[in-house]
Design a protein around this motif. Sequence first.
Motif, mmCIF file in Angstrom:
data_model
loop_
_atom_site.group_PDB
_atom_site.id
_atom_site.type_symbol
_atom_site.label_atom_id
_atom_site.label_comp_id
_atom_site.label_asym_id
_atom_site.label_seq_id
_atom_site.Cartn_x
_atom_site.Cartn_y
_atom_site.Cartn_z
ATOM 1 N N SER A 60 0.830 -1.207 0.000
ATOM 2 C CA SER A 60 0.000 0.000 0.000
ATOM 3 C C SER A 60 0.864 1.256 0.000
ATOM 4 O O SER A 60 0.536 2.253 -0.652
ATOM 5 N N GLY A 61 1.976 1.212 0.722
ATOM 6 C CA GLY A 61 2.902 2.350 0.732
ATOM 7 C C GLY A 61 3.513 2.583 -0.633
ATOM 8 O O GLY A 61 3.643 3.735 -1.081
ATOM 9 N N TYR A 66 3.682 5.777 -5.497
ATOM 10 C CA TYR A 66 3.716 5.820 -6.961
ATOM 11 C C TYR A 66 2.616 6.721 -7.511
ATOM 12 O O TYR A 66 2.852 7.543 -8.408
ATOM 13 N N GLN A 67 1.416 6.561 -6.970
ATOM 14 C CA GLN A 67 0.276 7.326 -7.492
ATOM 15 C C GLN A 67 0.366 8.815 -7.174
ATOM 16 O O GLN A 67 -0.090 9.649 -7.959
ATOM 17 N N SER A 68 0.976 9.165 -6.043
ATOM 18 C CA SER A 68 1.053 10.574 -5.660
ATOM 19 C C SER A 68 2.294 11.278 -6.204
ATOM 20 O O SER A 68 2.251 12.460 -6.535
ATOM 21 N N LEU A 69 3.420 10.544 -6.318
ATOM 22 C CA LEU A 69 4.680 11.170 -6.705
ATOM 23 C C LEU A 69 5.234 10.680 -8.046
ATOM 24 O O LEU A 69 6.167 11.269 -8.585
ATOM 25 N N LEU A 75 9.833 6.275 -2.184
ATOM 26 C CA LEU A 75 9.437 5.622 -0.937
ATOM 27 C C LEU A 75 10.611 5.579 0.034
ATOM 28 O O LEU A 75 11.598 4.884 -0.182
ATOM 29 N N GLU A 76 10.500 6.339 1.108
ATOM 30 C CA GLU A 76 11.573 6.398 2.101
ATOM 31 C C GLU A 76 11.447 5.246 3.096
ATOM 32 O O GLU A 76 10.345 4.819 3.440
ATOM 33 N N PRO A 77 12.579 4.721 3.619
ATOM 34 C CA PRO A 77 13.960 5.096 3.299
ATOM 35 C C PRO A 77 14.617 4.137 2.309
ATOM 36 O O PRO A 77 15.830 4.170 2.123
ATOM 37 N N PHE A 78 13.823 3.286 1.655
ATOM 38 C CA PHE A 78 14.414 2.217 0.842
ATOM 39 C C PHE A 78 14.370 2.482 -0.659
ATOM 40 O O PHE A 78 14.899 1.702 -1.435
ATOM 41 N N GLY A 79 13.726 3.558 -1.076
ATOM 42 C CA GLY A 79 13.605 3.847 -2.497
ATOM 43 C C GLY A 79 14.796 4.616 -3.040
ATOM 44 O O GLY A 79 15.553 5.248 -2.295
ATOM 45 N N LYS A 80 14.948 4.551 -4.347
ATOM 46 C CA LYS A 80 16.013 5.303 -5.009
ATOM 47 C C LYS A 80 15.526 5.761 -6.380
ATOM 48 O O LYS A 80 14.980 4.970 -7.151
ATOM 49 N N LEU A 81 15.723 7.036 -6.665
ATOM 50 C CA LEU A 81 15.374 7.588 -7.971
ATOM 51 C C LEU A 81 16.549 7.407 -8.926
ATOM 52 O O LEU A 81 17.686 7.751 -8.594
ATOM 53 N N THR A 82 16.276 6.860 -10.103
ATOM 54 C CA THR A 82 17.329 6.626 -11.084
ATOM 55 C C THR A 82 16.702 6.359 -12.444
ATOM 56 O O THR A 82 15.583 5.834 -12.526
#
Length: 339
Positions: A60-61, A66-69, A75-82
Motif C-alpha cells: 500500500s505504501g 507511486y500514485q502521488s509522486l 518511498l523512504e527510506p528504501f527507495g532510489k530515484l534513477t
Amino acid sequence: MSAKQVTGSSNLPVARVGVLGFGGLGQAAAIRLAPKREMILVAAADKHGYVYRPDGIDASGCISTYQSLGSVGYLEPFGKLTTESVEELISAGSSVDGYFLALPNLPNNFIPNVVKQFIKLGWRGVLVDAIKRTSAVEQLLEMRGELAQAGITYMTGCGATPGLLTAAASLAAQSFADVHKVEITFGVGIANWEAYRATIREDIGHMPGYNVEKANSMTDAEVEALLDKTNGILKLENMEHADDIMLELAGICARNRVTVGGVVDTRNPKKPLSTNVKVTGRTFEGKISTHTFTLGDETSMAANVCGPAFGYLKAGMKLHKQGIHGIFTAAEIMPQFVK
C-alpha cells in the motif's frame, strides 16, 4: 533459492519476489502478493526509480507513493530515484528469488531486452512474464540456450491469455484424437483506461489500421480521442497472441488453428462478455466435440493475470531448485498454487 522459513506454525518457505513495472498490472500484482504467506514483495521498479528491502516492503505504501509522486523511488527510506532502475535493482537485489515482469509489451523487443540485462548482470533465479505477442515470445525462445547457461528459469506467456486459458486448452485437448481449433475469447472491463495505459495501447496495436509502433507512439490525448470515437469499446479479432506458438510447441495443434479475440470496455468495470476458451476436435470414436472453459465474470482481469503469473513463478522456483534452467511456457508446466 534464498528462501527463508516463516516463524510460527505454518513453517512455509517464503520466496522473495520483485515486480518490474508498476503501472496498473504491477500495482495489482503487489496487492495480490500482500496476503500470501509463501511469497513476499521485496522489490519494485518503474522507469524513474526502484525500492528494495530484503525483509519486505509495504504494498500500500508503494502504491500510494507511486500514485502521488510518480515513482516508487520516492518511498523512504528504501527507495532510489534513477533512470537505470531495472539495471540497478537487479544489481542491488541479490536476495530476490524471482521477478514478475509486469512490463509493457511495447515496443515488441522491450521485454526480451530487459531479460538480456538479467543475463548480462549474472543474476540467477526465476522470471515470469504475461507477454502477449507471438513475435515477442519467439524472440525469447531464441534465448533458450543463453537463459539455461545463465542459470535462469524463465516462464513465458503466464498471464490470462496467453497463460491460464492456454493451459486450459492444453488440458482440454487430451480428450481428442485430433484438435481442429482452439478459440479464445476474452471480455475485459475496467473503470478507467489510464489505470492500464500500456495494456490498452497494446490492445490498440491489434486493431485494423494500427500496429505496435503506431500504438506505442500515440499520446494520451490521441488514445482518449480514439476511445471517444468507439464509446470506450475496443473490439479485437484475430490477434497476434502467443497462445498459438505455445500450443504448437506443446504439440496440441498447428498455430493456424488457434484464434484469439475479445472485447475491452475501458469505461465500465463489468465485463462486456464472459472470457472463455473452446477446444474443438475429433474424438477417439470419430465424432466432433467441443470443450468450453469459462472464467467467472466476478474475477477481474488483474486476478486472472497475476494469479497465474505467481502460480507459474512458484512452479519455476521448484524447477530452478532442481537445477532446471531455460525457458518454459504456460502450456508446458502446471502452475503451483501460492498460499
